[in-house]
Structures are given as structure tokens and as C-alpha cells.
Design a protein around this motif. Sequence first.
Motif, short mmCIF file in Angstrom:
data_model
loop_
_atom_site.label_atom_id
_atom_site.label_comp_id
_atom_site.label_asym_id
_atom_site.label_seq_id
_atom_site.Cartn_x
_atom_site.Cartn_y
_atom_site.Cartn_z
N LYS A 1 18.98 6.33 -2.48
CA LYS A 1 18.63 7.15 -3.63
C LYS A 1 17.62 8.24 -3.30
CE LYS A 1 19.97 3.64 -6.93
NZ LYS A 1 20.87 4.45 -7.80
N GLY A 2 17.26 8.31 -2.03
CA GLY A 2 16.40 9.40 -1.59
C GLY A 2 14.92 9.20 -1.89
N HIS A 3 14.53 7.97 -2.27
CA HIS A 3 13.11 7.73 -2.55
C HIS A 3 12.32 7.51 -1.26
CE1 HIS A 3 14.10 7.52 -6.71
NE2 HIS A 3 14.77 6.38 -6.62
N LEU A 4 13.00 7.00 -0.24
CA LEU A 4 12.36 6.69 1.03
C LEU A 4 13.33 7.05 2.14
CD1 LEU A 4 11.25 2.95 0.49
CD2 LEU A 4 9.75 4.93 0.43
N THR A 5 12.81 7.15 3.36
CA THR A 5 13.71 7.29 4.50
C THR A 5 13.48 6.12 5.45
OG1 THR A 5 12.19 8.55 5.88
CG2 THR A 5 13.55 9.82 4.35
N ALA A 6 14.50 5.84 6.25
CA ALA A 6 14.37 4.77 7.24
C ALA A 6 13.25 5.11 8.22
CB ALA A 6 15.70 4.60 7.99
N ASN A 7 13.14 6.41 8.50
CA ASN A 7 12.11 6.85 9.44
C ASN A 7 10.70 6.59 8.90
OD1 ASN A 7 11.35 8.06 11.90
ND2 ASN A 7 10.82 9.93 10.76
N GLU A 8 10.53 6.81 7.60
CA GLU A 8 9.21 6.55 7.01
C GLU A 8 8.83 5.07 7.16
OE1 GLU A 8 8.63 9.72 3.37
OE2 GLU A 8 10.05 8.08 3.07
N ILE A 9 9.80 4.21 6.96
CA ILE A 9 9.53 2.77 7.06
C ILE A 9 9.18 2.41 8.51
CG2 ILE A 9 10.55 0.46 6.86
CD1 ILE A 9 12.14 1.66 4.43
N ALA A 10 9.96 2.94 9.45
CA ALA A 10 9.69 2.65 10.86
C ALA A 10 8.32 3.18 11.28
CB ALA A 10 10.79 3.26 11.73
N THR A 11 7.99 4.39 10.81
CA THR A 11 6.71 5.00 11.15
C THR A 11 5.56 4.18 10.59
OG1 THR A 11 7.74 7.17 11.14
CG2 THR A 11 5.35 7.13 10.99
N GLN A 12 5.76 3.70 9.37
CA GLN A 12 4.72 2.88 8.72
C GLN A 12 4.49 1.58 9.50
OE1 GLN A 12 2.70 3.59 6.20
NE2 GLN A 12 1.76 1.57 6.46
N ILE A 13 5.58 0.97 9.95
CA ILE A 13 5.46 -0.28 10.71
C ILE A 13 4.75 -0.01 12.04
CG2 ILE A 13 6.76 -2.08 11.93
CD1 ILE A 13 8.78 -2.01 9.64
N ASP A 14 5.09 1.09 12.69
CA ASP A 14 4.44 1.43 13.96
C ASP A 14 2.94 1.63 13.77
OD1 ASP A 14 6.77 1.29 15.32
OD2 ASP A 14 7.12 3.45 15.44
N ALA A 15 2.59 2.33 12.68
CA ALA A 15 1.17 2.60 12.42
C ALA A 15 0.43 1.28 12.20
CB ALA A 15 1.01 3.52 11.22
N MET A 16 1.10 0.38 11.47
CA MET A 16 0.49 -0.92 11.17
C MET A 16 0.32 -1.74 12.45
SD MET A 16 1.90 -2.96 7.98
CE MET A 16 3.55 -3.16 8.68
N ASP A 17 1.36 -1.71 13.29
CA ASP A 17 1.31 -2.47 14.55
C ASP A 17 0.23 -1.93 15.48
OD1 ASP A 17 3.23 -4.31 13.91
OD2 ASP A 17 4.87 -3.28 14.95
N ALA A 18 -0.06 -0.63 15.34
CA ALA A 18 -1.01 -0.02 16.26
C ALA A 18 -2.45 -0.41 15.92
CB ALA A 18 -0.87 1.50 16.22
N ARG A 19 -2.66 -0.86 14.68
CA ARG A 19 -4.03 -1.21 14.28
C ARG A 19 -4.37 -2.61 14.76
NH1 ARG A 19 -2.56 0.31 8.49
NH2 ARG A 19 -2.62 2.57 8.55
N SER A 20 -5.58 -2.78 15.20
CA SER A 20 -6.00 -4.11 15.62
C SER A 20 -7.51 -4.23 15.44
CB SER A 20 -5.65 -4.34 17.09
OG SER A 20 -6.63 -3.74 17.90
N PRO A 21 -8.02 -5.45 15.53
CA PRO A 21 -9.47 -5.61 15.39
C PRO A 21 -10.27 -4.80 16.41
CG PRO A 21 -8.37 -7.73 15.18
CD PRO A 21 -7.32 -6.74 15.61
N ALA A 22 -9.62 -4.33 17.47
CA ALA A 22 -10.33 -3.49 18.45
C ALA A 22 -10.86 -2.22 17.79
CB ALA A 22 -9.41 -3.13 19.61
N ASP A 23 -10.16 -1.75 16.75
CA ASP A 23 -10.64 -0.54 16.05
C ASP A 23 -11.97 -0.83 15.36
OD1 ASP A 23 -8.21 0.38 16.88
OD2 ASP A 23 -7.29 0.52 14.91
N GLY A 24 -11.99 -1.93 14.62
CA GLY A 24 -13.23 -2.32 13.95
C GLY A 24 -14.34 -2.59 14.95
N ALA A 25 -13.97 -3.22 16.07
CA ALA A 25 -14.98 -3.55 17.08
C ALA A 25 -15.61 -2.29 17.66
CB ALA A 25 -14.33 -4.38 18.20
#
Lengths: 212, 101
Positions: free
Chosen positions: A41-65
Amino acid sequence: MPHDHHDPLSPSGHPYRQDNDEPLSYWQMMEIAVRELMIEKGHLTANEIATQIDAMDARSPADGAAVVARAWVDPAFKARLLDNAGAASTEMGFDIGPLNLIAVENTDKIHNLIVCTLCSCYPRNLLGLPPDWYKTRAYRSRAVSEPRAVLREFGVELAEYVTVRVHDSTADMRYIVLPARPAGTEDLTEAELAQLVTRDSMIGTGVPRRTL
Amino acid sequence: MGGMPAGPIPMEGHDFSLWEKRVDALLTLCGSKGFFTVDGLRRALEDMGEEAFEKYSYYERWIASINQNLVEGGHYTLEELGTRMEEIRVRGQTYGDANHG
């Protein structure tokens, strides 16, 4: 290695949860359906979802540290962090998004503990996704009523004179603990100090390592 | 549930599976695109009643809530959802198979 060998533990030390080869569940079907309908329906793209997952995976407690270690070595940064943790973290290149982030400082007299009694609000932009226990009923129920007992389960024994402050997060207001710098670490570099900062020490259920 | 009596805290963890990460990503994107707010997520979660918190896993409750908010927001209909889930069910026995349909 033989192909039929299955490593029982993932690189993070947790058992793998089967996902793609278990019988399809009702809720997995719902996830696929919702995602497909929203894309069609054009509300989201598959790429947006993949990009969001990548961004989430890239975060870790090392950032906070890294943020904590900077605060330990740079008093001016620490002052900015305690004044506005979001702005100070952004200064270091971490994307905090629209949420309010508050850093609470542990001292020899005050120990801070973070919980989200409602759900699972967590400083995920600096620590990644919350550990499972953070989302359990047991932690959310008891952190506010008997924090010292909860801390003991995590191996943190506090002296009676230490005040425990429990911070209940909300969707708009997240907390991160600035743990106290361990004694005897004067000679360590900022990068080495960051290695002492554990995930749990930034939630308040742990304290930093004392040595590398 | 804050303040309620409860047992020891279960310390075991697991790595998030792909479908769970996708649920998480869906929520973040729905929020950033303004389809519904985290308050909407919470309202639907709390309407499920206490039993749902015993019976279903964390991301199972989330996808149920996301779906409810999107249907209420008119982004698709319950009928479209039901039809699609039925199509998905016959694609394969596993998440991996059903997802490639």
C-alpha cells in the motif's frame, strides 16, 4: 567442520533461538502479512525495514560505554552529559532520535537503577535492544518495590548508607546510568576505560569492571 | 505491574530472531512515519489483559498491537489481513518458506 554440526551458543553466548526452520507460528504469519500489506500500500518499503534492522543491529553497549568513558576523562563533557544526555551523546556522533535522555550519576553514596515498569523503554540508541530480563514481569515488578534484593540477584551488594534511586522510564523519557569510575584506573586511556563499562553498569544492575 | 510481588528474575537471554527484529523495525517506522504513537501501542497491549502477558511472548504482543493500531488507522482492513495470512499459511511450513512467497 561437518555441515551437520550446530553450534549450541551464538557469538553473544546465548542459545540460538530457532527462527526460520521452526513451524510457522500464527504471530509470524501476522508479521509477514502486516509487513507485506504495508509495503504494497506504499506506507513502507522493504528497504526501510532492512535499513532499520541494520541500524538496530549496529548499536551496542559499546556506544554507551564510549560516552561513559568520555565523561570519566573530560569534566566539561560530563557536565554537559548530566545537563542534557541526548545533546552530549549527539556531540559524539550517536543518533539519539527525538527521545529525552537523562544521565543519572552513581557516586559513593547514590546508586541509580533503571526500569520500565510499563513496558520496555530503554536507552536503546546507546545500548542496543534491551536484554530479555529487562522486559520480564519479575524485573519490572520488583525493581521498584525491592531494588536492593533485585541488585543482590545481579551480584551487586550495596552498603546500607548508599541511597538507591530507581528511575521508571517512559516512552518519552529514557535514562542511562553514569557509573562511578573505578578506583585505580588513573593510568588507563579513554578507550581502555570504555572496556570497563559493562551494559549492566549503565542500567544500574551492575558496576564497571575494575581491571581490563 | 510495577510493585507487584514476583519471583526471581530470569537471567537467560536469547538472540533476537529475524521476525522479532522485523516487528521491532515495523514499530519504529510506524512511529517515525506518524501512523500511530507508542501510546497507541501501549493502549492495545494493556487492553489484552493480564493473561496475554503470561501466554504470549514479547514480540507476539507487539505485532498484535501494531496490527490493531494499523487496522484502526485504516491502513488496511481486517479482511485483507485475514486473506493474506491464509495465503501465507499455505506457502510453507516454516517462517523462511512462508516469507519467500
